[in-house]
Motif scaffolding. Sequence first.
Motif, PDB file in Angstrom:
ATOM      1  N   CYS A 137      -3.182   4.604   6.386  1.00 37.78           N
ATOM      2  CA  CYS A 137      -2.766   5.541   5.333  1.00 37.78           C
ATOM      3  C   CYS A 137      -2.399   6.899   5.923  1.00 37.78           C
ATOM      4  CB  CYS A 137      -3.881   5.703   4.302  1.00 37.78           C
ATOM      5  SG  CYS A 137      -4.197   4.201   3.338  1.00 37.78           S
ATOM      6  N   TRP A 158       0.850  -1.198   0.000  1.00 39.96           N
ATOM      7  CA  TRP A 158       0.000   0.000   0.000  1.00 39.96           C
ATOM      8  C   TRP A 158       0.883   1.244   0.000  1.00 39.96           C
ATOM      9  CZ3 TRP A 158      -3.690  -1.367   4.637  1.00 39.96           C
ATOM     10  CH2 TRP A 158      -4.522  -2.426   4.272  1.00 39.96           C
ATOM     11  N   TYR A 168      -4.022   3.475  -1.467  1.00 43.92           N
ATOM     12  CA  TYR A 168      -3.946   4.801  -0.846  1.00 43.92           C
ATOM     13  C   TYR A 168      -4.886   5.791  -1.540  1.00 43.92           C
ATOM     14  CZ  TYR A 168      -2.344   9.324   0.751  1.00 43.92           C
ATOM     15  OH  TYR A 168      -2.307  10.594   1.262  1.00 43.92           O
TER      16      TYR A 168
END
Length: 181
Positions: free
Chosen positions: A160, A17, A151
């Motif tokens: 995030c 991520w 994200y």
Amino acid sequence: MDNSKLETAIFAGGCFWCTEAFFTDLKGVDKVVSGYIGGTTKNPTYKEVCSGTTGHAEAIKITYNPDEIAYEDLLEIFFATHDPTTLNRQGADIGTQYRSEVFYTTPEQKIKAENFIKLLEDQKIFDKKIVTKVSEATEFYPAEDYHQDYYALNPNQPYCKAVIEPKLSKLKKNYKSKLKE
């Protein structure tokens, strides 16, 4: 973008991520896919990879135009956005699936990655020894759809906000000239 010129770079530097978010907005980058590489299980799932038993690393596959961004630029950003001195760990993420590894797709990439690591070590950029492995790319398995563009689709998710956002801000400040308009 002229597809005949596109090349592929594959990096594992912790949670995909995070790593995906750093490369998506770079000039010359056509596509970034989160996935798994370097293990023995065919078509692994996220749950299997997280168990640490498949041998796979969470990684990103970057399709880019070398006329617009050099492989060395991608390496520089890769090493600037994760800790290449921690073995099988990035922050709170622990396990072989979070290892630091460059998976080269051409002999030239292997040489460039090894030379870049040597340069970082010679210049003592990091306090500790770099543990990033340089390995030939094996089959890359795209991760499940909900991991792609994570994200961008989940900017307010706590992970995030806490982990990706501060690093992304630093990247945007330090590599402004390399970002898409």
